[in-house]
Every structure is written in C-alpha cells, then in structure tokens.
Design an enzyme around this catalytic site. Structure first.
Site, short mmCIF file in Angstrom:
data_model
loop_
_atom_site.label_atom_id
_atom_site.label_comp_id
_atom_site.label_asym_id
_atom_site.label_seq_id
_atom_site.Cartn_x
_atom_site.Cartn_y
_atom_site.Cartn_z
N GLY A 45 0.83 -1.21 0.00
CA GLY A 45 0.00 0.00 0.00
C GLY A 45 0.86 1.24 0.00
O GLY A 45 1.99 1.23 0.49
N GLN A 50 2.93 10.00 1.15
CA GLN A 50 4.22 9.31 1.26
C GLN A 50 5.17 9.66 0.12
O GLN A 50 6.38 9.48 0.24
CB GLN A 50 4.02 7.79 1.30
CG GLN A 50 3.39 7.30 2.59
CD GLN A 50 3.26 5.80 2.60
OE1 GLN A 50 2.32 5.25 2.04
NE2 GLN A 50 4.21 5.11 3.21
N CYS A 92 5.56 -0.06 7.68
CA CYS A 92 5.23 1.04 6.78
C CYS A 92 6.47 1.42 5.98
O CYS A 92 7.57 1.47 6.51
CB CYS A 92 4.77 2.23 7.62
SG CYS A 92 4.39 3.69 6.64
N LEU A 93 6.28 1.71 4.69
CA LEU A 93 7.40 2.09 3.84
C LEU A 93 8.05 3.39 4.32
O LEU A 93 9.21 3.65 4.03
CB LEU A 93 6.93 2.26 2.38
CG LEU A 93 6.46 0.98 1.68
CD1 LEU A 93 5.90 1.32 0.30
CD2 LEU A 93 7.59 -0.03 1.55
N HIS A 134 -4.65 1.54 7.47
CA HIS A 134 -3.29 2.09 7.49
C HIS A 134 -3.17 3.25 6.49
O HIS A 134 -2.64 4.31 6.82
CB HIS A 134 -2.31 0.96 7.15
CG HIS A 134 -0.87 1.37 7.14
ND1 HIS A 134 0.02 0.98 8.10
CD2 HIS A 134 -0.18 2.13 6.26
CE1 HIS A 134 1.21 1.50 7.83
NE2 HIS A 134 1.12 2.20 6.70
N GLU A 135 -3.71 3.04 5.28
CA GLU A 135 -3.61 4.09 4.24
C GLU A 135 -4.52 5.27 4.57
O GLU A 135 -4.16 6.42 4.34
CB GLU A 135 -3.93 3.51 2.86
CG GLU A 135 -3.03 2.35 2.41
CD GLU A 135 -1.55 2.60 2.60
OE1 GLU A 135 -1.10 3.76 2.49
OE2 GLU A 135 -0.82 1.62 2.86
N HIS A 138 -2.75 7.50 6.86
CA HIS A 138 -1.79 8.37 6.17
C HIS A 138 -2.47 9.64 5.67
O HIS A 138 -1.89 10.73 5.74
CB HIS A 138 -1.18 7.65 4.96
CG HIS A 138 0.02 6.81 5.28
ND1 HIS A 138 1.14 7.32 5.86
CD2 HIS A 138 0.27 5.49 5.08
CE1 HIS A 138 2.05 6.35 6.01
NE2 HIS A 138 1.53 5.23 5.55
ZN LIG Z 1 2.41 3.37 5.64
#
Ligand SMILES: [Zn+2]
Length: 169
Positions: A45, A50, A92-93, A134-135, A138
């Site tokens: 995701g 991000q 998370c990235l 999660h997204e 963000h």
């Molecule tokens: Zn994330």
C-alpha cells in the site's frame, strides 16, 4: 516514474491531506507513479503523502502486482463501516526497519472514487481491512507509530531520532 518515499518526521506525513477536486492528467500521472513506486518498494500500500503529495489518494495491492486484478486505487476515500478487532504486526514504507503490533478493526467498508472518477465501494477483512485503515491514517497525517502507546512508541521514536541525528534516516 518512481518517486522518493518520505520517511517518518517529514512534515507532509504528519499533516492531513486535502481532497482531490478533479482527476486531471497530473493526478492520473501521480496515480501511475504511486503504483510503480509501491510495486518497486515493494509494498502492499502507498498513500499520496508518502510521495510528498498532500492529497487524499491511496493505492493497495496485497499481491504486490503478482496477481492481476489485485490493484485498488482510491481517491477521496471514506469509511462506511468498521467493526471487529484484529491484532497483527504492521510496518510502513515510511518507517523502514520497524514493526509493531497495532489494534485495528477486522472488517471495513470504504467508499470513494476510482481513478476515472467513478464511485466505488470496497469491503475488506483481515489484511485488506488493515491496509485500508493504514492508508486512511496516512491521509489524516497519522502513521502506525502514532497508534502505539507508551514505551513501545517511545522506543521507536527514540531510535528514529538517533538515526536522524546520525544522518542514517
Ligand atoms: Zn504506511
């Protein structure tokens, strides 16, 4: 085109994103770039903040592009329903190298626009429900670290600060 992924501490990640007013060619390009960047990472995701764009868009593909039809693109998403509870490890990235157990609802329904501006509604359970939340976080300027409490949160934040000071973040 691949876009650099911002890390915890960058202002944009900690700010609420704005709704998309219109799907312009620029937004279309952004979505293509987000998909490419998510697959290359690799991740399941990615949210627009991000990659430094404070707009309410996210992409999800639990198969990371290995299976056709797994890609979800959501523009201006909203929760319709949320219920149940699940407790799983999450990463998370934008917080590379860290994982933590996060409590989330186990089932969600999200509605929003697809990349052509059409309305869509999706139901997710398990990992997909987790990814949706999660997204969505963000887009509200929140990272999974912010959902942790007490010592678990402090430990991660302190390590990130240390890495930042050392120029390794
Ligand atoms: Zn994330």
């Amino acid at each position: 085109m691949l876009r650099p992924i911002l890390k915890y501490g960058d202002e944009i990640l900690h700010t609420r994103a704005e709704p998309v007013a219109e799907i312009t060619p620029e937004i279309d390009r952004l979505i293509d770039d987000m998909i490419e960047t998510m697959y290359a990472a690799p991740g399941i995701g990615l949210a627009a903040p991000q990659v430094g764009v404070p707009l309410r868009i996210f992409t999800i593909d639990l198969s990371v592009g290995r299976e056709g039809g797994g890609l979800i693109v959501m523009v201006n998403p909203e929760f319709v329903e949320r219920d149940g509870l699940q407790l799983e490890e999450e990463g998370c990235l934008s917080v590379p190298g860290f994982n933590a157990t996060v409590v989330r609802p186990s089932r969600v329904i999200v509605k929003g626009l697809d990349r052509h501006g059409g309305e869509q509604q999706r139901e997710g359970t398990g990992l997909l429900a987790r990814a949706f939340q999660h997204e969505m976080d963000h887009l509200d300027g929140m990272l999974f670290v912010d959902r942790l409490r007490g010592i678990k949160r402090d430990l991660i934040v302190r390590k990130i600060r240390k890495l930042t000071r050392a120029g390794k973040w």
